[in-house]
Design an enzyme around this catalytic site. Structure first.
Site, PDB file in Angstrom:
ATOM      1  N   GLN A  49      70.078  -4.250 -40.039  1.00 30.95           N
ATOM      2  CA  GLN A  49      69.434  -4.779 -39.274  1.00 30.95           C
ATOM      3  C   GLN A  49      68.745  -5.834 -38.589  1.00 30.95           C
ATOM      4  O   GLN A  49      67.930  -6.309 -38.053  1.00 30.95           O
ATOM      5  CB  GLN A  49      67.618  -4.801 -40.490  1.00 30.95           C
ATOM      6  N   LYS A  66      56.769 -18.404 -33.927  1.00 31.71           N
ATOM      7  CA  LYS A  66      58.243 -17.788 -34.351  1.00 31.71           C
ATOM      8  C   LYS A  66      59.672 -18.856 -34.695  1.00 31.71           C
ATOM      9  O   LYS A  66      60.104 -18.055 -35.316  1.00 31.71           O
ATOM     10  CB  LYS A  66      58.913 -18.661 -31.539  1.00 31.71           C
ATOM     11  N   HIS A 119      67.481 -12.784 -29.698  1.00 33.65           N
ATOM     12  CA  HIS A 119      65.923 -12.476 -29.946  1.00 33.65           C
ATOM     13  C   HIS A 119      64.516 -14.164 -30.979  1.00 33.65           C
ATOM     14  O   HIS A 119      64.550 -14.782 -30.484  1.00 33.65           O
ATOM     15  CB  HIS A 119      64.894 -11.495 -30.490  1.00 33.65           C
ATOM     16  N   LYS A 148      69.928  -5.955 -45.928  1.00 27.66           N
ATOM     17  CA  LYS A 148      69.713  -5.124 -45.587  1.00 27.66           C
ATOM     18  C   LYS A 148      70.547  -5.264 -43.962  1.00 27.66           C
ATOM     19  O   LYS A 148      70.042  -5.376 -42.914  1.00 27.66           O
ATOM     20  CB  LYS A 148      68.568  -5.142 -45.248  1.00 27.66           C
ATOM     21  N   HIS A 187      68.249  -8.741 -32.322  1.00 25.10           N
ATOM     22  CA  HIS A 187      67.359  -9.547 -33.619  1.00 25.10           C
ATOM     23  C   HIS A 187      67.549 -10.556 -33.616  1.00 25.10           C
ATOM     24  O   HIS A 187      67.162 -11.675 -33.323  1.00 25.10           O
ATOM     25  CB  HIS A 187      68.149  -8.346 -34.768  1.00 25.10           C
ATOM     26  N   ARG A 220      67.723  -9.538 -48.991  1.00 24.12           N
ATOM     27  CA  ARG A 220      68.387  -7.945 -49.232  1.00 24.12           C
ATOM     28  C   ARG A 220      68.802  -6.863 -49.203  1.00 24.12           C
ATOM     29  O   ARG A 220      68.865  -5.798 -49.305  1.00 24.12           O
ATOM     30  CB  ARG A 220      66.624  -7.102 -49.139  1.00 24.12           C
TER      31      ARG A 220
END
Length: 179
Positions: free
Chosen positions: A149, A131, A157, A146, A154, A144
């Site tokens: 995302q 994890k 989690h 991004k 996310h 990157r």
């Protein structure tokens, strides 16, 4: 207020000492919840500050790094599957895990030091440790650029999973007794 927090922390430590699985006392990140908590807080700080640091920079090209990372994660997952289904002390297929004694429902936990119980506990710990490795997904998104995302779900989690698995390994890891 400080006294209330101190009392709460003392109660937490007493609860852990009373109910913990002593087999993992000396394992990495298992002695206390605090080292893992620190790593999660570092993760959240990087998620907060990382996009700000990358704002005026070009995105990194990480193709080779991502390939190596993903390959390493596949190898780690493969190790965990092999360790459960082809346990090191008995090469007969299905002697451990869900093919012999585990179910997807609730069951008792074997707190012994039997080879099966220790193998399953070891795999649970590796899953817990993974994890923290998986948090790198987010770091790669940041590098990157991004940003789309990196959703709340996310981040939530990745921030909550180490706690759930620490509880699992610290208190209920091992082989089922329902054989």
């Amino acid at each position: 207020m400080a006294q209330v927090i101190q009392e709460y922390l003392q109660r937490w430590d007493q609860f852990v000492d009373k109910h913990k699985d002593p087999r993992v006392d000396d394992w990495l990140l298992m002695d206390s919840v605090w080292p893992g908590t620190f790593l999660v807080l570092v993760y959240l700080f990087i998620v907060w500050v990382g996009p700000k640091l990358m704002e005026k920079r070009q995105p990194f090209q990480l193709r080779e790094v991502l390939m190596a990372y993903n390959f390493a994660m596949v190898l780690l997952s493969l190790y965990m599957v092999i360790d459960v289904y082809f346990q090191h002390y008995d090469p007969q297929f299905g002697r451990g895990g869900w093919l012999n004694g585990y179910t997807y429902g609730c069951q008792l936990v074997d707190y012994s030091n039997s080879p099966q119980a220790m193998t399953m506990l070891n795999v649970c710990w590796w899953f817990y440790f993974s994890k923290f490795i998986e948090m790198w997904d987010t770091f790669f998104f940041i590098l990157r650029k991004k940003k789309a995302q990196i959703s709340f779900l996310h981040v939530f989690h990745h921030a909550i999973m180490p706690f759930t698995w620490w509880i699992g390994v610290r208190f209920v890891g091992g082989k089922s007794l329902s054989q």
